[in-house]
Design an enzyme around this catalytic site. Structure first.
Site, PDB file in Angstrom:
ATOM      1  N   THR A  14       0.820  -1.213   0.000  1.00  0.00           N
ATOM      2  CA  THR A  14       0.000   0.000   0.000  1.00  0.00           C
ATOM      3  C   THR A  14       0.855   1.264   0.000  1.00  0.00           C
ATOM      4  O   THR A  14       2.040   1.248   0.320  1.00  0.00           O
ATOM      5  CB  THR A  14      -0.945   0.024   1.219  1.00  0.00           C
ATOM      6  N   ASP A  15       0.205   2.371  -0.352  1.00  0.00           N
ATOM      7  CA  ASP A  15       0.869   3.675  -0.348  1.00  0.00           C
ATOM      8  C   ASP A  15       0.459   4.452   0.901  1.00  0.00           C
ATOM      9  O   ASP A  15      -0.187   3.915   1.799  1.00  0.00           O
ATOM     10  CB  ASP A  15       0.558   4.448  -1.634  1.00  0.00           C
ATOM     11  N   MET A  16       0.785   5.729   0.945  1.00  0.00           N
ATOM     12  CA  MET A  16       0.496   6.541   2.131  1.00  0.00           C
ATOM     13  C   MET A  16      -0.998   6.689   2.395  1.00  0.00           C
ATOM     14  O   MET A  16      -1.407   6.958   3.524  1.00  0.00           O
ATOM     15  CB  MET A  16       1.140   7.911   1.993  1.00  0.00           C
ATOM     16  N   ILE A  19      -3.976   2.505   0.185  1.00  0.00           N
ATOM     17  CA  ILE A  19      -4.498   1.728  -0.935  1.00  0.00           C
ATOM     18  C   ILE A  19      -3.321   1.086  -1.684  1.00  0.00           C
ATOM     19  O   ILE A  19      -2.171   1.509  -1.556  1.00  0.00           O
ATOM     20  CB  ILE A  19      -5.355   2.590  -1.892  1.00  0.00           C
TER      21      ILE A  19
END
Length: 129
Positions: A14-16, A19
């Site tokens: 996931t990203d920040m 997601i």
């Protein structure tokens, strides 16, 4: 012929925003393709070592439809669209509970180790027809 490969989303995927980072969908479908080929009894290491044949991505057309999130259970479906002498076109779809989150048309070509196109291995062509 359709192959299904389960994937769980880990925190590292996931990203920040929490997601799945867009490039990780490409990793998910790559893993699914590898397992699909292996499940047909085709050893890609042996193909490379004994016949000097490898599979190379020629083209990917991708559509991001919805986001996956941490701990989601996904399924990657892989279906053959078409097969020719050196080319294999696949439709791959990443789903969550039946909902398509990501779709891709993937064109693979068969090449020699020195980068020349070569016919798809006969065993693979026979198994995907």
């Amino acid at each position: 012929m359709q192959h299904e490969f389960p994937v769980r989303v880990y925190y590292e995927d996931t990203d920040m925003a929490g997601i799945v980072y867009h490039a990780n969908y490409l990793k998910f479908i790559e893993r699914a393709r590898s397992e699909w080929v292996k499940g047909m009894g085709i050893d890609q290491n042996a193909l490379r070592e004994h016949e000097g044949v490898v599979f190379v991505i020629r083209r990917i057309e991708a559509d991001f439809r919805a986001s996956a999130r941490f701990d989601d259970e996904l399924v990657v479906q892989t279906r053959v669209q078409s097969v020719s002498g050196v080319r294999l076109v696949l439709h791959q779809e990443v789903q969550r509970a039946g909902e398509a989150l990501f779709t891709a048309e993937v064109t693979l070509v068969s090449m020699t180790l020195d980068g020349q196109p070569t016919r798809l291995p006969q065993e693979l062509r026979r198994k995907v027809h």
